[in-house]
Write a protein that holds these residues in place. Structure first.
Motif, PDB file in Angstrom:
ATOM      1  N   LYS A  93      27.517   7.136  42.616  1.00 44.50           N
ATOM      2  CA  LYS A  93      26.778   6.013  42.005  1.00 44.50           C
ATOM      3  C   LYS A  93      25.534   6.574  41.315  1.00 44.50           C
ATOM      4  N   VAL A  94      25.407   6.282  40.021  1.00 46.21           N
ATOM      5  CA  VAL A  94      24.300   6.813  39.226  1.00 46.21           C
ATOM      6  C   VAL A  94      23.275   5.701  38.965  1.00 46.21           C
ATOM      7  N   LEU A  95      22.034   5.981  39.304  1.00 47.16           N
ATOM      8  CA  LEU A  95      20.925   5.052  39.068  1.00 47.16           C
ATOM      9  C   LEU A  95      19.996   5.674  38.032  1.00 47.16           C
ATOM     10  N   VAL A  96      19.793   4.973  36.922  1.00 47.54           N
ATOM     11  CA  VAL A  96      18.888   5.472  35.875  1.00 47.54           C
ATOM     12  C   VAL A  96      17.609   4.648  35.909  1.00 47.54           C
ATOM     13  N   ILE A  97      16.492   5.314  36.129  1.00 46.83           N
ATOM     14  CA  ILE A  97      15.194   4.642  36.110  1.00 46.83           C
ATOM     15  C   ILE A  97      14.546   4.971  34.772  1.00 46.83           C
ATOM     16  N   SER A  98      14.446   3.960  33.922  1.00 45.06           N
ATOM     17  CA  SER A  98      13.861   4.176  32.598  1.00 45.06           C
ATOM     18  C   SER A  98      12.364   3.899  32.652  1.00 45.06           C
ATOM     19  N   GLY A  99      11.587   4.942  32.395  1.00 44.70           N
ATOM     20  CA  GLY A  99      10.136   4.843  32.574  1.00 44.70           C
ATOM     21  C   GLY A  99       9.346   4.624  31.306  1.00 44.70           C
ATOM     22  N   HIS A 100      10.032   4.321  30.189  1.00 44.10           N
ATOM     23  CA  HIS A 100       9.273   4.108  28.941  1.00 44.10           C
ATOM     24  C   HIS A 100       8.333   2.921  29.118  1.00 44.10           C
ATOM     25  N   THR A 101       7.058   3.126  28.838  1.00 48.23           N
ATOM     26  CA  THR A 101       6.090   2.035  29.051  1.00 48.23           C
ATOM     27  C   THR A 101       6.171   0.978  27.957  1.00 48.23           C
ATOM     28  N   ASP A 102       6.760   1.335  26.816  1.00 45.77           N
ATOM     29  CA  ASP A 102       6.726   0.427  25.664  1.00 45.77           C
ATOM     30  C   ASP A 102       8.078   0.446  24.940  1.00 45.77           C
ATOM     31  N   PRO A 103       9.132  -0.096  25.599  1.00 44.92           N
ATOM     32  CA  PRO A 103      10.483   0.051  25.017  1.00 44.92           C
ATOM     33  C   PRO A 103      10.651  -0.615  23.662  1.00 44.92           C
ATOM     34  N   LYS A 104       9.844  -1.611  23.351  1.00 44.18           N
ATOM     35  CA  LYS A 104      10.003  -2.248  22.027  1.00 44.18           C
ATOM     36  C   LYS A 104       9.561  -1.284  20.926  1.00 44.18           C
TER      37      LYS A 104
END
Ligand code: FMN
Length: 183
Positions: free
Chosen positions: A3-14
């Motif tokens: 099971k793969v969990l991706v934590i996306s840490g971009h503070t400003d995805p827009k």
């Protein structure tokens, strides 16, 4: 099947091009992947610690996906680690929840690769030392880095860059999924 969990840490995805492209492609390449966009959930909001710890408990492979900000991980990802990886959960005599899980650092970088990897060595090993050390401290296995350089926000509006960024996101996801497949 891991099971793969991706934590996306971009503070400003827009305001993200490459990380968004990578996340989109990852969800296609790995249909079972769980992707957590921290900015959507926790910008100026308290972190749901129990929920985040449960995601980690259920994962075999944890991927931190982020843009390099000031030669480190973005502040939101650092905050998530600080608030979720608690004594008694991730470390301490009874804190074994992360033991045996794998950690991958997957990141995008504005400057060209030769700024970081050159005759002086690989600076990413130094810049990411804290995250690698944290993995070892919690009993996780550090499983490697996947990086893509020369994708600065400053280049976004240059002619032809949109296609270049998409191709780089493709290549990044291919390398990341190939690494995951070895684990
Ligand atoms: C606040 C901020 C800090 C940054 N710091 C660095 C840095 O230290 N080194 C670097 O090479 N690029 C740096 N960059 C460039 C980003 O890494 C680059 O724009 C990002 O990886 C592109 O991904 P994105 O389109 O998903 O935002 C920085 C960008 C921002 C906005």
């Amino acid at each position: 099947m891991s099971k793969v969990l991706v934590i996306s840490g971009h503070t400003d995805p827009k305001d993200s091009v490459v990380n968004n492209e990578i996340l989109e492609r990852l969800s296609v390449a790995l249909p079972e992947v769980e992707i957590v966009r921290l900015a959507d959930l926790y910008t100026h909001k308290p972190i749901d610690v129990a929920r985040e710890q449960q995601r980690l408990v259920e994962a075999d492979i944890v991927v931190f996906q982020f843009p390099l900000f000031w030669f480190s991980i973005p502040s939101l990802l650092q905050r998530w680690i600080e608030e979720v990886w608690l004594h008694g959960f991730s470390h301490g005599s009874t804190g074994t929840a992360l033991k045996g899980k794998k950690l991958i650092l997957s990141f995008t970088v504005g400057a060209p690769e030769e700024v970081y990897i050159n005759a002086n060595g690989n600076a990413f090993d130094k810049l990411m030392f804290a995250q690698m050390f944290a993995a070892g401290f919690t009993g996780m296995e550090f499983a490697g880095m996947v990086h893509t350089c020369s994708v600065s926000y400053a280049m976004r509006n240059e002619p032809g860059q949109a296609e270049v960024f998409k191709a780089k996101a493709d290549d990044h996801v291919q390398r990341l999924t190939a690494l995951i497949a070895t684990l």
